[in-house]
Design an enzyme around this catalytic site. Structure first.
Site, PDB file in Angstrom:
ATOM      1  N   CYS A   3       0.848  -1.185   0.000  1.00  0.00           N
ATOM      2  CA  CYS A   3       0.000   0.000   0.000  1.00  0.00           C
ATOM      3  C   CYS A   3       0.885   1.237   0.000  1.00  0.00           C
ATOM      4  O   CYS A   3       2.116   1.153   0.075  1.00  0.00           O
ATOM      5  CB  CYS A   3      -0.952   0.015   1.195  1.00  0.00           C
ATOM      6  SG  CYS A   3      -0.129   0.268   2.784  1.00  0.00           S
ATOM      7  N   CYS A   6       3.666   1.641   2.543  1.00  0.00           N
ATOM      8  CA  CYS A   6       4.953   0.998   2.269  1.00  0.00           C
ATOM      9  C   CYS A   6       5.852   1.916   1.457  1.00  0.00           C
ATOM     10  O   CYS A   6       7.056   2.042   1.724  1.00  0.00           O
ATOM     11  CB  CYS A   6       4.732  -0.301   1.500  1.00  0.00           C
ATOM     12  SG  CYS A   6       3.752  -1.541   2.363  1.00  0.00           S
ATOM     13  N   ASP A 483       4.238  21.952 -35.970  1.00  0.00           N
ATOM     14  CA  ASP A 483       5.214  22.320 -36.988  1.00  0.00           C
ATOM     15  C   ASP A 483       4.662  21.810 -38.329  1.00  0.00           C
ATOM     16  O   ASP A 483       3.837  20.895 -38.356  1.00  0.00           O
ATOM     17  CB  ASP A 483       6.555  21.660 -36.669  1.00  0.00           C
ATOM     18  CG  ASP A 483       7.529  21.744 -37.826  1.00  0.00           C
ATOM     19  OD1 ASP A 483       7.824  22.852 -38.270  1.00  0.00           O
ATOM     20  OD2 ASP A 483       7.960  20.666 -38.291  1.00  0.00           O
ATOM     21  N   ASP A 685      12.626  22.339 -33.766  1.00  0.00           N
ATOM     22  CA  ASP A 685      11.420  22.321 -32.919  1.00  0.00           C
ATOM     23  C   ASP A 685      11.743  22.081 -31.450  1.00  0.00           C
ATOM     24  O   ASP A 685      10.848  22.184 -30.606  1.00  0.00           O
ATOM     25  CB  ASP A 685      10.452  21.238 -33.396  1.00  0.00           C
ATOM     26  CG  ASP A 685       9.982  21.456 -34.818  1.00  0.00           C
ATOM     27  OD1 ASP A 685       9.726  22.613 -35.175  1.00  0.00           O
ATOM     28  OD2 ASP A 685       9.888  20.470 -35.577  1.00  0.00           O
TER      29      ASP A 685
END
Length: 792
Positions: A3, A6, A483, A685
């Site tokens: 869980c 932990c 682009d 880019d």
């Protein structure tokens, strides 16, 4: 790890040590990654420290270059001490007779290491599965064995408590005490050091502490009740060893089912499972070998309908391959000499001979799996909400337990007229139920379970999320900036039309002359026309004195003829009308001996990607506004935009990389509530990809590495369908996250109300409270897995 407590314990324990930096943890993968200052703490000391303070069993996962496991004769530790063959970087032992050898594959190949690296040839050990999956499998098996043992010990206790047997209370009680004690020590015993060490070293109260308190209370109360029975003063409730044993067993069932469900979910999206285990090596003869033994310089054969073992280049044969499991592209891809093949894809009906370019441990599958693991280890901001709620959960449950115990004592004494002892006996059963029926595991799994499944589903569809934050943000997308060249368009020119103005008999000769003139030129126009001519099996004629005239064209001579290829302006030709097309075109003319009329005329354009228009339509339907940026001319950019219905106000032409980034930044600053995606392919880019909330990289030939590094999401196929997948997966994931939060809240409220006896007529017995983990966790896992089986 079971869980979020932990995981929190793990982070607190490691994160507070000064030698640990950049800590990342994953609850679902049960894994931690961090940078370690080895001058302050060694790796071995870090493992010992973690095991001592948390009770976790840790295994170091090493990845230094290539690695192989060998079965050795004698003690494996002696091999680790040396001497090592050249190229070996590390040797570690696994058990008595298995060693793991890590080596530089450019210095020594895998087969050379196996056959000639040692005094006697080594035997290859069976392949070890993915470390995370292997650790998960071991945990599931261990939980299964412990659950079975607990059930076998519990069943006799239940029979003695519930079956219509002759009255031998002392005998049955003694046997039940013995069995319950074994259950409490052997099965529930490991929870005690975990809970105590979490409290002492991590200063936190976690789920294990609730289990310890509840099972201990039930067991101790039963022991006291049995003692009273032996003393001749039995309590009104009698002893209930069946409660403590059944409680432990149901807790183990819940943890086993939850662990199994998580493991199956992770296995279902394991990219590394696409890696085939064998390869047909061509080394004089054809030999089938373990794929791990492939090395640089190898050539291997791919038979029809077989999976490709690793990346390579085709040197013989023709076929088509199904790359859908890697790129998400369903159409078969034709392969011939010079084509690249991808590990994990499936060959079609032909046979291919391939030269290896990447080793199995460092091929496309490994690269994709590594990026997917990065996403699994990262955490979205919404995880902070879950962690914060979970941190208050267990202390809150303990507080509610104390309130429940106090209230029921008061009700027993003041309302029901019971004695203090009787009221306490009844009150403690309600308190035990509240302690154990509440479960923070569902809250802890609400986000990471979905992120793991979502990243795996996206990878199967050719989309790699490099971080969980990208999954969290993409569903909020309001704007997407594209682009043009290489993203919305193919990036390479193609011939639209070819016109010949001479007599038909001279066509082949004139084409051969043109190919001889432009065949070695690297200009995009020359490359496109040369490719077009070669596809017609045209062979070039020899041309001498070839000159490149910048911005104009090329010229050369053949025999006594002067050849020119270029623009109409340079060649003094009247401009020719463009063929009907919505896309901007480029024209190249070819003339002989300064003729006032062209011999050949070629019209070219850059075609749209077939997926561009459907992708833009889909994004518009999702209320995502498109934008278009390009370094190309305004006419070209506006022509593309008009085809894709992108508003003129959202278009910018002649953009530099800095201007692209500035456009994205301005969009973000003017509209702070908007989430901006940027989709690009090349080096130019990269600044905008990094600036956007989510940068999406479309694969191309040039600049891929720089742009891929700046992007948050990587598409494996040049098709733009992956952009829609990004949004769909993100939206599907976040819907499931919020559902899981809602379910966790509803379950725990109802569980506490019913368990505490607040409904009076509806009562949950303490013995059955252990089912809470199954009831709370399975819907969370099921909803997450639904992304894989039920779409997004």
């Amino acid at each position: 790890m079971t869980c979020t407590g932990c995981e929190t314990k793990l982070r607190r324990t490691l994160g507070t040590h000064e030698a640990v930096k950049n800590l990342k943890t994953s609850l679902v993968l049960a894994r931690a990654e961090f940078d370690l200052e080895v001058g302050r703490m060694s790796v071995e000391d870090a493992i010992k420290f973690l095991e001592r303070t948390t009770e976790f069993k840790c295994e170091r996962v090493s990845n230094r270059g290539s690695r192989l496991d060998f079965i050795v004769t004698g003690d494996a530790t002696t091999y680790a001490k040396g001497p090592w063959p050249d190229g070996v970087t590390e040797i570690s032992s696994y058990g008595k007779n298995v060693i793991r050898v890590e080596f530089d594959a450019k210095v020594i190949g895998a087969r050379d290491l196996k056959e000639r690296g040692w005094p006697t040839p080594m035997k290859l050990a069976p392949p070890r599965p993915d470390p995370s999956l292997d650790a998960g499998s071991k945990h599931v098996r261990h939980m299964g064995y412990m659950t079975i043992l607990s059930a076998l010990l519990t069943i006799p206790v239940l029979v003695m408590a519930w079956a219509p047997l002759p009255e031998r209370d002392i005998a049955y009680g003694s046997a039940s005490l013995a069995l319950a004690t074994i259950v409490q020590i052997v099965i529930a015993g490991p929870f005690y050091p975990k809970a105590l060490k979490g409290l002492i070293f991590s200063r936190m109260i976690e789920m294990d502490l609730l289990i310890v308190l509840s099972t201990s209370a039930a067991y101790i109360f039963s022991v006291v009740s049995f003692g009273c029975l032996v003393a001749g003063r039995p309590l009104s409730t009698g002893e209930f060893f069946e409660t403590s044993t059944l409680l432990v067993t149901l807790i183990m069932v819940g943890r086993y089912v939850a662990a199994l469900a998580r493991q199956k979910a992770v296995e279902s999206i394991s990219i590394r499972s696409l890696q085939t285990t064998t390869a047909t090596l061509i080394n004089g003869d054809e030999t089938e070998i373990d794929a791990r033994l492939l090395q640089y310089g190898d050539t291997f054969k791919i038979l029809p309908e077989s999976r490709i073992p690793t990346d390579g280049t085709v040197i013989d044969g023709e076929s088509e391959t199904n790359e859908s499991m890697i790129t998400g592209e369903s159409r078969p891809v034709n392969k011939s000499i010079g084509s690249n093949v991808i590990a994990g894809s499936i060959n079609g009906s032909g046979t291919l001979t391939v030269r290896l370019t990447r080793l199995p441990g460092d091929n496309t599958i490994s690269t994709i799996a590594g990026m997917v693991d990065e996403a699994k280890l990262s955490k979205p901001k919404i995880q902070d909400i879950a962690d914060k709620v979970a941190s208050y959960f267990v202390p809150g449950v303990v507080t509610l337990t104390i309130i429940t115990f106090t209230v029921w004592i008061a009700i027993g004494v003041a309302v029901r007229g019971q004695s203090g002892n009787q009221a306490a006996v009844h009150a403690i059963t309600y308190a035990i139920t509240v302690l154990i029926v509440s479960c923070p595991c569902a809250i802890g799994l609400a986000v990471p379970m979905v992120i793991v499944i979502a990243s795996g589903v996206a990878a199967e569809r050719g989309v790699i999320f490099k971080s969980a934050t990208s999954i969290e943000l993409a569903h909020k997308a309001t704007d997407i900036v594209f682009d043009k060249t290489g993203t919305l368009t193919e990036g390479e020119l193609s011939v639209v039309s070819e016109q010949h103005f001479g007599i038909p008999e001279t066509l082949a000769t004139n084409q051969a002359l043109l190919l001889g003139l432009i065949g070695s030129n690297k200009h995009p126009i020359s490359l496109a026309i040369a490719t077009h001519l070669r596809s017609k099996n045209i062979s070039p004629l020899p041309i001498t004195n070839i000159q490149t005239i910048p911005s104009k064209g090329l010229q050369g001579t053949h025999s006594t003829s002067l050849l020119r290829a270029g623009s109409s302006t340079w060649l003094n030709l009247p401009p020719s009308p463009s063929p009907p097309s919505s896309l901007p075109t480029t024209t190249l003319h070819f003339t002989l001996n300064l003729s006032p009329t062209p011999t050949l005329t070629y019209t070219l354009h850059t075609p749209l990607r077939p997926s561009a228009s459907p992708t833009l339509s889909s994004l518009l339907s999702k209320n995502i506004t498109p934008h278009l940026l390009s370094g190309d001319t305004p006419a070209s950019v506006h022509a593309i935009a008009s085809l894709l219905r992108i508003p003129a106000s959202n278009i910018r032409a002649s953009c530099t990389p800095a201007q692209k980034r500035e456009y994205v930044r301005d969009l973000q600053s003017r509209h702070p509530h908007r989430v901006v995606l940027f989709c690009g392919d090349g080096t130019n880019d990269a600044p905008a990809l990094a600036q956007a909330h989510v940068g999406i990289h479309v694969p191309c030939i040039a600049g891929a590495d720089v742009a891929r590094g700046a992007a948050d999401v990587v598409l494996l196929s040049p098709g733009l369908e992956g952009v829609v997948t990004v949004v769909r997966v993100s939206r599907g994931a976040m819907r499931r996250v919020w559902f899981n939060f809602g379910w966790s809240f509803v379950y725990n409220v109802v569980a506490v109300v019913v368990g505490s006896g607040a409904l009076v007529r509806a009562r949950l017995e303490p013995a059955y409270a252990g089912l809470g983990e199954v009831v709370s966790v399975l819907p969370v896992v099921g909803v997450a897995v639904g992304m894989r089986w039920g779409g997004v």
